[in-house]
Scaffold this motif. Structure first.
Motif, short mmCIF file in Angstrom:
data_model
loop_
_atom_site.label_atom_id
_atom_site.label_comp_id
_atom_site.label_asym_id
_atom_site.label_seq_id
_atom_site.Cartn_x
_atom_site.Cartn_y
_atom_site.Cartn_z
N MET A 103 0.76 -1.13 0.22
CA MET A 103 -0.10 0.02 0.11
C MET A 103 1.03 1.79 -0.07
O MET A 103 0.83 2.30 -0.37
CB MET A 103 -1.17 -0.18 1.81
CG MET A 103 -2.32 -1.07 1.15
SD MET A 103 -3.16 -1.29 2.22
CE MET A 103 -1.94 -0.83 3.50
N ALA A 104 1.88 1.39 1.34
CA ALA A 104 2.91 2.70 0.95
C ALA A 104 3.43 2.48 -0.65
O ALA A 104 3.10 4.19 -1.10
CB ALA A 104 4.45 1.53 1.72
N SER A 105 3.68 1.78 -1.74
CA SER A 105 4.15 2.20 -2.78
C SER A 105 3.09 3.62 -3.45
O SER A 105 3.50 4.44 -4.87
CB SER A 105 4.39 0.99 -3.54
OG SER A 105 2.56 -0.01 -4.40
N ARG A 106 1.40 3.15 -3.12
CA ARG A 106 0.81 4.55 -4.17
C ARG A 106 1.25 5.57 -3.31
O ARG A 106 0.56 6.76 -3.61
CB ARG A 106 -1.12 3.73 -3.16
CG ARG A 106 -1.10 2.75 -4.21
CD ARG A 106 -2.56 2.31 -3.67
NE ARG A 106 -2.64 0.46 -4.03
CZ ARG A 106 -4.05 0.09 -3.75
NH1 ARG A 106 -4.67 0.94 -2.73
NH2 ARG A 106 -4.06 -0.60 -5.15
N CYS A 107 2.47 6.38 -2.29
CA CYS A 107 2.19 7.24 -2.10
C CYS A 107 3.42 8.60 -1.97
O CYS A 107 4.34 6.59 -3.13
CB CYS A 107 2.28 7.55 0.25
SG CYS A 107 1.09 6.95 0.58
#
Length: 245
Positions: free
Chosen positions: A184-188
């Motif tokens: 999910m962090a890859s979206r930030c």
């Protein structure tokens, strides 16, 4: 005045952010900690949206765990911070991503009215396993029953797609798999990783305060041209043991 909105997760409440909020206020920031537990993701999002709209400047909005689902649907933030939180895309929900670890699922107890609560002893290991015992006991004592269905909510907006964002992966998390967090962090926009459990606002609040102060110093939000608004603040609960020493 620099502003921060802190959004708690499932079973938690504003008082869990007491130390973080107090230290930020002492440093001169305006801090709002909305009360969730409104019964659904849209209702929880609406109460946070009202808090954001009441501020004259776009605030930094931090969401912890389920709070990430909430802040994803909020308009008008200057910066989003996801703390071991859900960064949901179109059609996704926290439950759909199978976010709760087996250890956290084992701590969940059904209530007669359809809500769920957390077994205190099991909650310590899942949520506060890296916290000193007095702090963990204080935090568990604040946990509340949770209405059904919030984790299955799907945000109507996806603000991380057009708002700067920072994801904090809690690398020793026993409630949400750090591997899922990293995906999910890859979206930030930016990613940090801390060697903490699921709830650093209890065990290591300085980490959160320092991150937010860093972001407040580097972000330059545009002032809103609106009349002075009534500020929304958290309920003032009992301070954790660290503040009573």
């Amino acid at each position: 005045m620099a502003a921060v909105v802190l959004v708690h997760g499932l079973y938690h409440c504003p008082e869990h952010f007491a130390v973080v909020a107090e230290r930020l206020r002492t440093a001169g920031a305006e801090v709002v900690v909305p009360e969730l537990h409104r019964g659904s993701l849209p209702a929880d999002t609406a109460v946070v949206q009202a808090a954001v709209d009441a501020l004259q400047e776009p605030p930094i909005v931090l969401g912890h765990s389920y709070g990430g689902s909430v802040i994803t649907g909020v308009r008008g933030a200057g910066h989003l911070v996801y703390l071991a939180a859900f960064v949901l895309d179109v059609g996704e929900s926290a439950a759909g991503l199978r976010g709760a670890s087996p250890q956290l699922q084992d701590a969940i107890s059904p209530e007669p009215d359809g809500s769920t609560s957390l077994h205190p002893d099991r909650a310590v290991g899942a949520l506060y396993g890296d916290c000193p015992e007095p702090l963990a006991a204080w935090a568990v004592g604040l946990l509340r029953a949770q209405a059904p269905g919030c984790g299955r909510g799907v945000p109507e907006r996806h603000s991380w797609k057009h708002t700067p964002s920072t994801y904090v992966v809690c690398g020793r998390d026993r409630a949400i798999d750090p591997g899922l967090q990293r995906k999910m962090a890859s979206r930030c926009t930016d990613v940090r990783e801390w060697r903490t459990g699921h709830s650093p606002f209890v065990g290591q609040p300085d980490l959160i305060v320092e991150l937010l102060q860093e972001l407040l110093a580097t972000d330059t939000p545009r002032r809103r041209d609106v009349p002075e608004a009534v500020r929304t603040s958290s309920r003032q609960g009992a301070a954790p043991p660290a503040l009573r020493q």
